[in-house]
Every structure is written in C-alpha cells, then in structure tokens.
Design a protein around this motif. Sequence first.
Motif, mmCIF file in Angstrom:
data_model
loop_
_atom_site.group_PDB
_atom_site.id
_atom_site.type_symbol
_atom_site.label_atom_id
_atom_site.label_comp_id
_atom_site.label_asym_id
_atom_site.label_seq_id
_atom_site.Cartn_x
_atom_site.Cartn_y
_atom_site.Cartn_z
ATOM 1 N N SER A 55 55.407 34.405 3.385
ATOM 2 C CA SER A 55 55.274 33.545 4.547
ATOM 3 C C SER A 55 56.545 33.585 5.365
ATOM 4 C CB SER A 55 55.003 32.110 4.088
ATOM 5 O OG SER A 55 56.138 31.623 3.389
ATOM 6 N N VAL A 56 56.502 32.864 6.494
ATOM 7 C CA VAL A 56 57.711 32.745 7.310
ATOM 8 C C VAL A 56 58.849 32.190 6.469
ATOM 9 C CG1 VAL A 56 58.735 31.450 9.208
ATOM 10 C CG2 VAL A 56 56.509 32.525 9.496
ATOM 11 N N GLU A 57 58.560 31.174 5.618
ATOM 12 C CA GLU A 57 59.616 30.594 4.787
ATOM 13 C C GLU A 57 60.262 31.624 3.886
ATOM 14 O OE1 GLU A 57 57.141 26.657 3.914
ATOM 15 O OE2 GLU A 57 56.334 28.523 4.707
ATOM 16 N N ALA A 58 59.453 32.535 3.341
ATOM 17 C CA ALA A 58 59.967 33.502 2.383
ATOM 18 C C ALA A 58 60.695 34.659 3.039
ATOM 19 C CB ALA A 58 58.818 34.040 1.528
ATOM 20 N N VAL A 59 60.535 34.847 4.327
ATOM 21 C CA VAL A 59 61.163 35.978 5.014
ATOM 22 C C VAL A 59 62.203 35.492 6.024
ATOM 23 C CG1 VAL A 59 60.748 38.061 6.362
ATOM 24 C CG2 VAL A 59 59.031 37.306 4.716
ATOM 25 N N PRO A 109 66.870 20.366 13.366
ATOM 26 C CA PRO A 109 65.422 20.566 13.442
ATOM 27 C C PRO A 109 65.084 21.946 13.986
ATOM 28 C CG PRO A 109 66.138 19.272 15.314
ATOM 29 C CD PRO A 109 67.355 19.479 14.448
ATOM 30 N N VAL A 110 63.967 22.490 13.539
ATOM 31 C CA VAL A 110 63.404 23.717 14.090
ATOM 32 C C VAL A 110 62.356 23.280 15.116
ATOM 33 C CG1 VAL A 110 62.037 25.781 13.584
ATOM 34 C CG2 VAL A 110 63.803 25.006 11.972
ATOM 35 N N VAL A 111 62.601 23.596 16.384
ATOM 36 C CA VAL A 111 61.754 23.088 17.468
ATOM 37 C C VAL A 111 61.188 24.265 18.266
ATOM 38 C CG1 VAL A 111 61.618 21.579 19.481
ATOM 39 C CG2 VAL A 111 63.192 21.026 17.615
ATOM 40 N N ALA A 148 61.211 24.620 1.080
ATOM 41 C CA ALA A 148 60.645 25.777 0.396
ATOM 42 C C ALA A 148 61.694 26.819 0.018
ATOM 43 C CB ALA A 148 59.574 26.430 1.271
ATOM 44 N N GLU A 149 62.813 26.839 0.742
ATOM 45 C CA GLU A 149 63.827 27.861 0.496
ATOM 46 C C GLU A 149 65.193 27.208 0.308
ATOM 47 O OE1 GLU A 149 62.995 30.903 -0.071
ATOM 48 O OE2 GLU A 149 60.910 30.495 0.469
ATOM 49 N N VAL A 150 65.903 27.644 -0.731
ATOM 50 C CA VAL A 150 67.225 27.098 -1.060
ATOM 51 C C VAL A 150 68.159 28.267 -1.347
ATOM 52 C CG1 VAL A 150 68.531 25.582 -2.581
ATOM 53 C CG2 VAL A 150 66.132 25.064 -2.075
ATOM 54 N N ASN A 151 69.353 28.223 -0.772
ATOM 55 C CA ASN A 151 70.319 29.300 -0.953
ATOM 56 C C ASN A 151 71.653 28.706 -1.384
ATOM 57 O OD1 ASN A 151 72.325 31.438 -0.283
ATOM 58 N ND2 ASN A 151 70.523 32.489 0.525
ATOM 59 N N GLY A 152 72.148 29.114 -2.546
ATOM 60 C CA GLY A 152 73.443 28.650 -3.026
ATOM 61 C C GLY A 152 73.390 27.420 -3.921
ATOM 62 N N ALA A 153 72.188 26.949 -4.267
ATOM 63 C CA ALA A 153 72.068 25.748 -5.094
ATOM 64 C C ALA A 153 72.356 26.056 -6.562
ATOM 65 C CB ALA A 153 70.670 25.153 -4.964
ATOM 66 N N ARG A 154 72.804 25.042 -7.294
ATOM 67 C CA ARG A 154 73.061 25.167 -8.729
ATOM 68 C C ARG A 154 71.915 24.618 -9.565
ATOM 69 N NH1 ARG A 154 79.148 22.581 -8.301
ATOM 70 N NH2 ARG A 154 80.199 24.405 -7.367
ATOM 71 N N THR A 155 71.058 23.826 -8.939
ATOM 72 C CA THR A 155 69.934 23.219 -9.654
ATOM 73 C C THR A 155 68.650 23.456 -8.846
ATOM 74 O OG1 THR A 155 69.941 21.061 -8.545
ATOM 75 C CG2 THR A 155 71.521 21.380 -10.342
ATOM 76 N N ALA A 156 67.531 23.015 -9.410
ATOM 77 C CA ALA A 156 66.241 23.117 -8.709
ATOM 78 C C ALA A 156 65.856 21.794 -8.061
ATOM 79 C CB ALA A 156 65.161 23.555 -9.689
ATOM 80 N N VAL A 160 76.007 25.738 0.426
ATOM 81 C CA VAL A 160 74.596 25.475 0.166
ATOM 82 C C VAL A 160 73.842 25.396 1.498
ATOM 83 C CG1 VAL A 160 72.910 23.977 -0.977
ATOM 84 C CG2 VAL A 160 75.254 24.101 -1.846
ATOM 85 N N ALA A 161 72.682 26.037 1.543
ATOM 86 C CA ALA A 161 71.811 25.952 2.718
ATOM 87 C C ALA A 161 70.372 25.890 2.217
ATOM 88 C CB ALA A 161 72.005 27.145 3.640
ATOM 89 N N PHE A 162 69.556 25.084 2.875
ATOM 90 C CA PHE A 162 68.158 24.964 2.446
ATOM 91 C C PHE A 162 67.317 24.504 3.631
ATOM 92 C CE2 PHE A 162 70.688 21.293 1.354
ATOM 93 C CZ PHE A 162 69.934 20.165 1.668
ATOM 94 N N GLY A 163 66.013 24.634 3.514
ATOM 95 C CA GLY A 163 65.152 24.236 4.618
ATOM 96 C C GLY A 163 63.702 24.551 4.364
ATOM 97 N N GLY A 164 62.871 24.166 5.322
ATOM 98 C CA GLY A 164 61.441 24.408 5.211
ATOM 99 C C GLY A 164 60.736 24.048 6.502
#
Length: 284
Positions: free
Chosen positions: A4-8, A103-105, A40-48, A25-29
């Motif tokens: 999906s868009v989130e995964a790419v 925000p993604v607008v 849906a997507e997390v980059n640099g996290a140490r936990t879930a 750390v960066a994350f979003g959805g």
Amino acid sequence: MPESVEAVEMQAALLRLRRTSGLPVAFGGLLSDSRHTRIAEVNGARTAALRGLVISSGSGLGGKSMALSRPCAVTDYHSSRRISHEYDTAVAAEGLRSVVAVPVVVRREVRGVLYGALREPLTLGDRTFDAAVAAARDVEQALVVRDEVRRLLAASRPEPDAPGAAEAAGAAAWEDVREAHRELRALMPKVLDPALRDELLAVCGRLASATGAREPGAPEVRLAPREIDVLACVAAGATNAVAADRLGLRPETVKGYLRSAMRRLGAHTRLEAVVEARRAGLLP
C-alpha cells in the motif's frame, strides 16, 4: 495490492525525515476512516508500542495536528498541557519526549499524519520542522498521484457489457481515450508501487490497442517506454518543451527520444511518427 501507500511512499518519507532532521524516531499513517489514523509505519523504534496505534482527531499531539490541519510540537510530551494524554502509555514505552506531528493534507482534506521524535526534552528547531513538513509533502504528492491514477484507471475501463471502443465512441470519446493514455504514461515514473505500475502498463497496452490489432502491412516496431511517452505527448499537440515539463525531462532529452522513435518508425516528421505509431498499435 500487495503493498500500500503506507508500505511504500510512507516508509520512504519516514526514512528521509530521519536522515534530513537527525531525529531518531519517525512514524505515521493514513486515515482509516474520517476521524482516525492508524500508525502503520514506524522507523527507528525500539519497541512495537507505536505500531497499530489508532489516533483520533483532536486527541494527543497527532490528533491535534489533524484537527487543526497544521504542524504541532511539544518539548516534553508527558508534561505538556497543550495536548490531551490518551496515548501516554505507548509514548512512554518508546521513551519519546520531544515530538513534532505534521498532517498529510490533500486538496484541503486531512489524509493522515507523520511524526518525528527525540528521546530527550529538547526544543525542536526550524530545520526539524522543515524536514517534517517536507516528508509530509512527499506523502501528499504520492497520494495525489495515486488518486489521479485511480481516476484514470476507472475512466479507462469499459462497462462489462459495453461494445468495443471503436463502436462505442465517436471522435470526442477517442480523444478522451488518447488523453487518458498520455496521462497514465506520464504518471507511471512517479508510481513506486510495482503492482500498480504493472497494472498501469497493462491498461496502457489495452488503450493503445483499443482499435484492434496492428494494421495489416504496418511494420512491427518496438519502442522504448520513454519514446512512447514522448510520442503520446506529441500526439496531444505538445511541443518539446511542454512534453519535457509533463514528463520531468529536459527538452534536449525529449528531442533525442523523438528522433530515435522517428528513426525506428521510418517517419520524417512528428505527425508521421504519430500516425505510424498508431498503425503499429503503440498509441491509441
């Protein structure tokens, strides 16, 4: 589709955000419905702890950013009085302190949210804000492309019981088919999702051969994808400069592709090249 868009696009945007801002750390959805975004997507996290978190509009930092449709930040998430604290458990589990949310607008409609964060309570500077906004703009552009691709794909699919394109449409409808073909080919280089790219190629092929098989006596010609892209623009009346702008190329590069296509097609003018490409079933 497998990705999906989130995964790419989202993964790519988060990686760029970390690289350009220095945030660990960066994350979003994107929105899962009209008021909720799922991380849906997390980059640099140490936990879930952050993955799968559902953010409601107006709640927490990201929800505030969504509700106001503008970037928001806090220097110390847990002690901030400017936000509500529904997500403190997940934020604490990841050890986040200073956080920015953007925000993604798309066309004035909030479609999701991106975050960048530090594990220290430090004030985020302009460079960090600019990097976060740029990452959100990347996702917005990807969504604009995806929306346009879906619109064109829907427009290019005939009804199941509709007759063939040549019988069903007059000259005006054929121009619509040709314009859809040109726009789809111009969008293709911007699409990162390989499954969607394959679908676009298949649809372009169907549009190009909508009049039927290659004309009897027409030479069997193979053109490079970019040569077809340039010819599709030329067929719509575009100059080299306009074609370059539409395709994201230099005018000299467009001229080179056009010369090559004309040579392969045995054409001496731009118009002849378009006619021969249509005879060969390469353009609708």
